[in-house]
Write an enzyme that holds these catalytic residues in place. Structure first.
Site, PDB file in Angstrom:
ATOM      1  CG  HIS A  32       4.814  -3.434   6.770  1.00 57.72           C
ATOM      2  ND1 HIS A  32       3.456  -4.228   6.786  1.00 57.72           N
ATOM      3  CD2 HIS A  32       5.771  -4.217   6.988  1.00 57.72           C
ATOM      4  CE1 HIS A  32       4.166  -5.389   6.969  1.00 57.72           C
ATOM      5  NE2 HIS A  32       5.197  -5.669   6.882  1.00 57.72           N
ATOM      6  CG  HIS A  90       6.827  -7.875   3.620  1.00 55.79           C
ATOM      7  ND1 HIS A  90       8.186  -8.507   3.899  1.00 55.79           N
ATOM      8  CD2 HIS A  90       6.441  -7.545   4.698  1.00 55.79           C
ATOM      9  CE1 HIS A  90       7.882  -8.494   5.393  1.00 55.79           C
ATOM     10  NE2 HIS A  90       7.319  -7.943   5.810  1.00 55.79           N
ATOM     11  CD  GLU A 103       4.776  -5.606  10.322  1.00 57.93           C
ATOM     12  OE1 GLU A 103       6.268  -5.869  10.381  1.00 57.93           O
ATOM     13  OE2 GLU A 103       4.113  -6.588  10.938  1.00 57.93           O
ATOM     14  CB  CYS A 108       7.265 -11.617   7.087  1.00 57.56           C
ATOM     15  SG  CYS A 108       5.730 -10.932   7.563  1.00 57.56           S
ATOM     16  CG  ASP A 158       9.407   8.282   4.670  1.00 59.78           C
ATOM     17  OD1 ASP A 158       8.451   7.257   4.526  1.00 59.78           O
ATOM     18  OD2 ASP A 158       9.078   9.277   3.965  1.00 59.78           O
ATOM     19  CG  HIS A 159       9.749   6.253   0.719  1.00 56.67           C
ATOM     20  ND1 HIS A 159       8.997   7.256   1.683  1.00 56.67           N
ATOM     21  CD2 HIS A 159       8.767   5.962  -0.206  1.00 56.67           C
ATOM     22  CE1 HIS A 159       7.805   7.384   0.989  1.00 56.67           C
ATOM     23  NE2 HIS A 159       7.660   6.700   0.066  1.00 56.67           N
ATOM     24  CG  HIS A 216      10.563  -5.584   7.509  1.00 60.55           C
ATOM     25  ND1 HIS A 216      10.363  -5.739   8.872  1.00 60.55           N
ATOM     26  CD2 HIS A 216       9.334  -5.514   7.062  1.00 60.55           C
ATOM     27  CE1 HIS A 216       8.901  -6.039   9.139  1.00 60.55           C
ATOM     28  NE2 HIS A 216       8.316  -5.982   7.824  1.00 60.55           N
TER      29      HIS A 216
END
Length: 139
Positions: free
Chosen positions: A41, A39, A128, A33, A79-80, A14
């Site tokens: 997490h 970037h 996060e 960020c 996810d991903h 995100h």
């Protein structure tokens, strides 16, 4: 009242960036960020359900069914993925953990009661990073 918890994991990218602000203001407020190239997490989502024990099963909620619900309704969709670009329920929203957990609640809360009418969503906790997390208890 009994509380049961289920932890699930997902990886996502995100960017925190307000398009109404200058580059300088975004970097000042969001720091790294606001990276133009995103970037990522390794998120952990802990879903807490409260309720009464079902005398027929001994469960507040069947954790396998809860896991399946969380994976189908949330994890498979994030996810991903790039939270800002790929997740339909985040379109037009800042990709913050606060907004993400709020949207997760709206999806999961009505579904959990269907698993056991004497159970309800109590809390969502979204990590996060190991040191940064948010909790949401609903309205």
């Amino acid at each position: 009242m009994i509380l049961v918890h289920r932890k699930e994991h997902f990886n996502a990218a995100h960017k925190l960036y307000n398009p109404n602000w200058s580059e300088e203001k975004n970097k000042e407020v969001f720091g790294p960020c606001a990276n133009a190239n995103w970037h990522g997490h390794n998120f952990e989502l802990i879903t807490s359900v409260k309720g009464q024990i079902d005398p027929e099963t001994g469960f507040v909620v069947d954790l396998k069914k809860l896991s399946d619900l969380i994976n189908t309704e949330i994890i498979d969709k994030v996810d991903h993925k790039n939270i800002n670009l790929d997740v339909p329920f985040m379109v037009g929203k800042m990709g913050s953990c606060e907004n993400l957990i709020f949207e997760f609640w709206k999806i999961l809360a009505p579904q959990i009661n269907k698993l056991n009418q004497k159970a309800s969503l109590h809390r969502l906790r979204l990590y996060e990073t190991p040191r940064n997390f948010v909790d949401y208890y609903g309205e």
